[in-house]
Design an enzyme around this catalytic site. Structure first.
Site, PDB file in Angstrom:
ATOM      1  N   ASP A 353      -0.105  -3.717  -3.359  1.00  8.05           N
ATOM      2  CA  ASP A 353      -0.154  -4.088  -1.939  1.00  8.05           C
ATOM      3  C   ASP A 353       1.158  -3.613  -1.328  1.00  8.05           C
ATOM      4  OD1 ASP A 353       1.863  -6.049  -2.447  1.00  8.05           O
ATOM      5  OD2 ASP A 353       0.318  -7.498  -3.010  1.00  8.05           O
ATOM      6  N   HIS A 356       4.252  -4.813  -3.709  1.00  4.22           N
ATOM      7  CA  HIS A 356       4.264  -4.782  -5.173  1.00  4.22           C
ATOM      8  C   HIS A 356       3.910  -3.388  -5.687  1.00  4.22           C
ATOM      9  CE1 HIS A 356       3.701  -9.091  -4.306  1.00  4.22           C
ATOM     10  NE2 HIS A 356       4.372  -9.284  -5.427  1.00  4.22           N
TER      11      HIS A 356
END
Length: 642
Positions: A353, A356
């Site tokens: 995302d 991360h």
């Protein structure tokens, strides 16, 4: 009968370069620098894979459902991390409601911290404080400082305590109708009458000497208290001045605020702000005294064993787009001596995302998979060369290369090597002569080699009093240089430590002085390498000459009565008695095997030193592999004369 003369003859032309040194000289077809300059790799690494530990969050958490796409480290490195998604050391210290509470603990000589983003402006933690960044900065700085002096550290999530009977646990609307786990808020019910203000709070807490298996020599404790803008804000009920003070067992004040003796801020505001100072306290029993109504009670700490100095690396921990970050980790590391900071150059762009799995961060942390010879603020190095083009910024640890210019590194002969007949006539007893740094200290000397023509080699018996450097004296020279360097570096290190103590208040002065010393050491090392180069060339020259003597002796032995050695390297043979096949047997070894030569000379020198400055150390692994097998015969021609 037809007699012919067969000689070993040199093959040297204008493509060869002559290398003059004391003790022996060489012709060579090529030359190479003793070392190449190395370039540090950006990011983090470790000196020893078995002695490091990391503290992290979701970006290093193997239990995360999106792992490994969510990770900024490899699966191998993730095993080293103490991590939990959503966690941070500061969250575990204070325990705000609704946040992850993870028991951080572990041991390692080198500690890597990649956490902190989960307590940032995006988290919007209030609890009587809108902006926690300055507290976070002081907290992270204290963690890094104590971690650099300890082998083990652990969160202590339950301190023994004694609370006054009149106080009960309180909550706050601006803290999700709850409160922090540390400090805990205790309140007294106070009636709205001036003469009934409640009683002064007296509480106790104990910092243990051990928590589980973790020894505690020093604790990091948050001393929290309220800051009121004026006496009237606190004293709405006529209950005196505000105070919250921590005392040690001897009654000495170690933390807190006392508005009975200290002024209020003088600002205008109706709501107090909570301030938390970071205290480093020894194990023992402490008391807390506070004015009626409120008591902020320490109930957690981080414990450190303070057993050994170690290394600390802090990794910048920021959000991707759309979330607000702070840079407390960066500032804390930069203001902590010995802390190495790993920083991104680009915004965080995640794979799993937005927050991360950043590719740049993966590259910066990929070095954690390996062992480096040197780690520094400039990056890490695992090559053995003692030189780098640019000065490596401190802090730095391990066997770190020194800055040098490429053209200043001595060159050694390479490729096809052929010894000459020149010797150092100033050396009369080579077996007892030791070459070393003293040769340069006593006085400079220059050896002129005068040769007829282009030069060559000399075969024959070597006399005990002849010139040249023997293998034994060269090896002793290497050993002496190593010892001289050790003494030089040891004395330098002691001087640096003393200077650091004298000017510890001026960090820039230390850095400037260190740079000057490193430059001087680089120049000294280059000078030492010049001596080593001379010894190497002399050693190789003698070795090659020994090989030629052995070759001539082998030819004489194989020939027996069929050939007569008339001069060093020349034989007379009867062509009618010894035909071509016979000559091939004697001189070309039946053309089935290479001419026997000496094995490659061992020219490896390993020079170690004591720790450098700021816990760093410098060392050299001088390795100059020179393969001599089959080189002697390739530089020799069989010359036939009738």
């Amino acid at each position: 009968a037809e007699k012919i003369k067969i000689c070993l003859q040199k093959q040297v032309n204008s493509s060869f370069s002559l290398h003059n040194v004391f003790g022996g000289n060489l012709y060579a077809t090529e030359e190479k620098r003793m070392f190449e300059l190395v370039k540090p790799k950006a990011g983090a690494s470790v000196l020893n894979q078995s002695t490091w530990i990391c503290f992290g969050d979701s970006r290093t958490d193997q239990s995360n459902s999106a792992f490994p796409r969510s990770a900024d480290v490899s699966a191998k490195t993730a095993e080293k991390f103490r991590s939990l998604s959503g966690g941070s050391l500061m969250l575990s210290m204070f325990g705000p409601p609704g946040k992850v509470d993870y028991l951080y603990q572990g041991c390692g000589k080198h500690k890597v911290f990649y956490e902190g983003v989960n307590w940032s402006p995006h988290a919007a933690i209030d609890c009587y404080r809108k902006n926690w960044t300055d507290i976070k900065l002081n907290f992270q700085k204290s963690i890094y400082e104590l971690a650099s002096q300890s082998h083990c550290m652990s969160l202590v999530n339950a301190l023994d305590k004694t609370i006054p009977l009149q106080a009960t646990k309180g909550v706050a609307k601006n803290c999700n109708n709850s409160f922090l786990k540390n400090p805990a808020l205790y309140t007294q019910e106070v009636k709205p009458l001036e003469q009934i203000c409640g009683e002064e709070n007296l509480a106790f807490f104990t910092l243990p000497t051990q928590f589980g298996t973790y020894e505690c020599k020093l604790h990091l404790v948050a001393s929290c208290y309220f800051i009121y803008d004026s006496k009237e804000v606190y004293n709405k009920r006529g209950c005196g001045n505000y105070f919250q003070v921590i005392y040690d067992s001897s009654g000495k004040v170690v933390g807190g605020l006392d508005n009975r003796v200290s002024p209020y801020t003088g600002n205008s505001g109706d709501t107090p702000t909570m301030q938390c100072d970071m205290l480093q306290l020894k194990p023992g029993r402490y008391s807390v005294r506070s004015s009626p109504r409120f008591l902020l009670m320490p109930e957690r700490s981080y414990c450190f064993d303070m057993k050994e100095k170690g290394l600390v690396t802090a990794v910048q921990s920021i959000w991707g787009k759309g979330r607000k970050s702070d840079y407390a980790v960066d500032q804390a590391c930069l203001s902590t001596p010995g802390c190495m900071l790993i920083q991104k150059q680009k915004p965080y762009i995640g794979e799993a995302d937005d927050h991360h799995g950043d590719q740049e961060m993966r590259e910066l942390l990929s070095g954690l998979d390996y062992e480096a010879r040197c780690i520094s603020q400039s990056g890490w190095v695992n090559e053995t060369s003692p030189f780098t083009e640019e000065y490596l910024l401190p802090p730095k640890f391990g066997r770190c290369p020194l800055a040098a210019k490429e053209e200043s590194i001595p060159k050694i002969p390479d490729g096809l090597l052929i010894p000459t007949s020149g010797t150092d006539t100033t050396v009369t007893k080579p077996k007892s002569r030791i070459f070393g740094i003293d040769d340069l200290i006593i006085g400079l000397f220059f050896v002129a080699i005068v040769e007829a023509g282009i030069g060559g080699y000399l075969l024959g018996s070597r006399k005990e009093s002849g010139g040249g450097v023997t293998k034994e004296s060269a090896e002793k020279g290497f050993e002496k240089i190593g010892n001289d360097i050790q003494i030089l570096r040891s004395s330098t290190n002691i001087a640096i430590e003393k200077l650091n103590d004298r000017i510890s208040h001026d960090e820039q002065a230390i850095r400037d002085l260190t740079l000057e010393i490193e430059n001087a050491r680089s120049e000294a090392l280059l000078g030492e390498l010049g001596i080593i180069r001379a010894l190497l060339v002399g050693n190789i020259s003698i070795g090659l000459q020994e090989s030629l003597w052995e070759l001539a002796s082998e030819i004489t032995n194989r020939a027996g009565d069929l050939a007569v050695e008339v001069s060093p390297g020349c034989w007379i043979i009867d062509n009618n008695i010894c035909d071509q096949s016979c000559q091939n047997f004697i001189f070309k070894f039946n053309e089935t095997a290479p001419v026997p030569t000496i094995p490659p000379l061992d020219t490896k020198i390993d020079l170690q030193s004591d720790p450098f400055y700021w816990g760093s150390s410098l060392g050299l692994a001088i390795t100059t592999p020179i393969s001599l097998a089959a080189l002697v015969i390739s530089g020799i021609a069989i010359c036939r004369t009738k």
